[in-house]
Write a protein that holds these residues in place. Structure first.
Motif, mmCIF file in Angstrom:
data_model
loop_
_atom_site.group_PDB
_atom_site.id
_atom_site.type_symbol
_atom_site.label_atom_id
_atom_site.label_comp_id
_atom_site.label_asym_id
_atom_site.label_seq_id
_atom_site.Cartn_x
_atom_site.Cartn_y
_atom_site.Cartn_z
ATOM 1 N N LYS A 47 -3.607 -4.961 -21.002
ATOM 2 C CA LYS A 47 -4.290 -5.799 -20.004
ATOM 3 C C LYS A 47 -3.496 -5.855 -18.708
ATOM 4 N N LYS A 48 -2.185 -5.940 -18.816
ATOM 5 C CA LYS A 48 -1.333 -5.988 -17.631
ATOM 6 C C LYS A 48 -1.430 -4.681 -16.849
ATOM 7 N N GLN A 49 -1.452 -3.562 -17.543
ATOM 8 C CA GLN A 49 -1.569 -2.264 -16.896
ATOM 9 C C GLN A 49 -2.933 -2.125 -16.223
ATOM 10 N N ALA A 50 -3.994 -2.608 -16.861
ATOM 11 C CA ALA A 50 -5.330 -2.540 -16.275
ATOM 12 C C ALA A 50 -5.410 -3.404 -15.020
ATOM 13 N N GLN A 51 -4.771 -4.564 -15.047
ATOM 14 C CA GLN A 51 -4.755 -5.440 -13.875
ATOM 15 C C GLN A 51 -4.004 -4.776 -12.723
ATOM 16 N N LYS A 52 -2.899 -4.129 -13.022
ATOM 17 C CA LYS A 52 -2.120 -3.435 -11.995
ATOM 18 C C LYS A 52 -2.931 -2.289 -11.398
ATOM 19 N N ARG A 53 -3.674 -1.572 -12.232
ATOM 20 C CA ARG A 53 -4.510 -0.469 -11.756
ATOM 21 C C ARG A 53 -5.631 -0.991 -10.863
ATOM 22 N N ASP A 54 -6.241 -2.118 -11.244
ATOM 23 C CA ASP A 54 -7.298 -2.708 -10.415
ATOM 24 C C ASP A 54 -6.763 -3.117 -9.046
ATOM 25 N N GLU A 55 -5.552 -3.687 -9.014
ATOM 26 C CA GLU A 55 -4.928 -4.044 -7.735
ATOM 27 C C GLU A 55 -4.686 -2.796 -6.891
ATOM 28 N N MET A 56 -4.258 -1.713 -7.537
ATOM 29 C CA MET A 56 -3.999 -0.478 -6.817
ATOM 30 C C MET A 56 -5.299 0.087 -6.235
ATOM 31 N N MET A 57 -6.391 0.008 -6.972
ATOM 32 C CA MET A 57 -7.658 0.552 -6.504
ATOM 33 C C MET A 57 -8.240 -0.259 -5.350
ATOM 34 N N THR A 58 -7.854 -1.530 -5.222
ATOM 35 C CA THR A 58 -8.344 -2.304 -4.078
ATOM 36 C C THR A 58 -7.701 -1.822 -2.780
ATOM 37 N N LYS A 59 -6.520 -1.208 -2.867
ATOM 38 C CA LYS A 59 -5.833 -0.674 -1.685
ATOM 39 C C LYS A 59 -6.378 0.693 -1.277
ATOM 40 N N LEU A 60 -7.225 1.280 -2.120
ATOM 41 C CA LEU A 60 -7.734 2.619 -1.863
ATOM 42 C C LEU A 60 -8.747 2.597 -0.726
ATOM 43 N N LYS A 61 -8.475 3.386 0.306
ATOM 44 C CA LYS A 61 -9.379 3.512 1.445
ATOM 45 C C LYS A 61 -9.133 4.870 2.098
ATOM 46 N N PRO A 62 -10.053 5.347 2.914
ATOM 47 C CA PRO A 62 -9.842 6.643 3.573
ATOM 48 C C PRO A 62 -8.588 6.646 4.439
ATOM 49 N N GLY A 63 -7.843 7.744 4.347
ATOM 50 C CA GLY A 63 -6.608 7.896 5.110
ATOM 51 C C GLY A 63 -5.354 7.562 4.336
ATOM 52 N N VAL A 64 -5.487 7.039 3.130
ATOM 53 C CA VAL A 64 -4.340 6.661 2.306
ATOM 54 C C VAL A 64 -3.832 7.885 1.546
ATOM 55 N N SER A 65 -2.518 8.046 1.485
ATOM 56 C CA SER A 65 -1.913 9.141 0.719
ATOM 57 C C SER A 65 -1.836 8.741 -0.745
ATOM 58 N N ILE A 66 -2.155 9.691 -1.624
ATOM 59 C CA ILE A 66 -2.152 9.420 -3.059
ATOM 60 C C ILE A 66 -1.413 10.526 -3.801
ATOM 61 N N MET A 67 -1.097 10.245 -5.076
ATOM 62 C CA MET A 67 -0.594 11.258 -5.989
ATOM 63 C C MET A 67 -1.519 11.240 -7.202
ATOM 64 N N THR A 68 -1.974 12.405 -7.621
ATOM 65 C CA THR A 68 -2.862 12.492 -8.768
ATOM 66 C C THR A 68 -2.063 12.495 -10.064
ATOM 67 N N THR A 69 -2.767 12.371 -11.169
ATOM 68 C CA THR A 69 -2.094 12.407 -12.468
ATOM 69 C C THR A 69 -1.511 13.787 -12.756
ATOM 70 N N GLY A 70 -2.006 14.798 -12.060
ATOM 71 C CA GLY A 70 -1.467 16.150 -12.206
ATOM 72 C C GLY A 70 -0.249 16.402 -11.336
ATOM 73 N N GLY A 71 0.098 15.433 -10.471
ATOM 74 C CA GLY A 71 1.277 15.564 -9.633
ATOM 75 C C GLY A 71 0.988 16.105 -8.243
ATOM 76 N N PHE A 72 -0.278 16.258 -7.879
ATOM 77 C CA PHE A 72 -0.630 16.759 -6.551
ATOM 78 C C PHE A 72 -0.697 15.602 -5.563
ATOM 79 N N PHE A 73 -0.197 15.841 -4.358
ATOM 80 C CA PHE A 73 -0.257 14.846 -3.292
ATOM 81 C C PHE A 73 -1.406 15.188 -2.363
#
Length: 138
Positions: A47-73
């Protein structure tokens, strides 16, 4: 002799038995104990990990740099719906790939990035000041 054997056998049988309610009480205690352990070991961290992921997804917007689960930036270009994002990888403008939001491992927060250029200049200035102080003391 028969009486003595009968008394000893009944004494041994009675010594090994517990009262009727204590066996059920211990069983219930063990079941409750293991349910609580499973909750704290498996369910609460999930549950704690899911809450952290939800918080991270709220920061997601166009122009933001990300790293994928495969390690690609990459950089988020567009968010067409709740599950899909379009990510641009590298400097090639033709490399835009739609991907699922669950494939995003990290979002790079521009506020948390430390600019090493300023700190390097400050370090050089401090070294110069120290050298000047040593020269002035001599």
């Amino acid at each position: 002799m028969m009486n003595l054997l009968t008394v000893l056998s009944s004494a041994d049988a009675g010594a090994g038995q517990m009262p009727a309610g204590s066996g059920i009480g211990m069983l219930v205690f063990y079941i409750v104990f293991f349910v609580v352990m499973i909750y704290f070991v498996m369910i609460k961290p999930s549950k704690k990990q899911a809450q952290k992921r939800d918080e991270m997804m709220t920061k997601l917007k166009p122009g933001v740099s990300i790293m994928t689960t495969g390690g690609f930036f990459g950089t988020v270009i567009d968010i067409p719906d709740e599950e899909t994002v379009i990510v641009e990888f590298g400097n090639n403008k033709n490399c835009r790939i739609p991907m699922h939001q669950k494939a995003i491992a990290e979002i790079e927060d521009p506020d948390s990035v430390i600019d090493d250029g300023d700190s390097a200049e400050e370090a050089k200035e401090e070294k110069k000041d120290k050298k000047e102080d040593k020269k002035s003391k001599k």
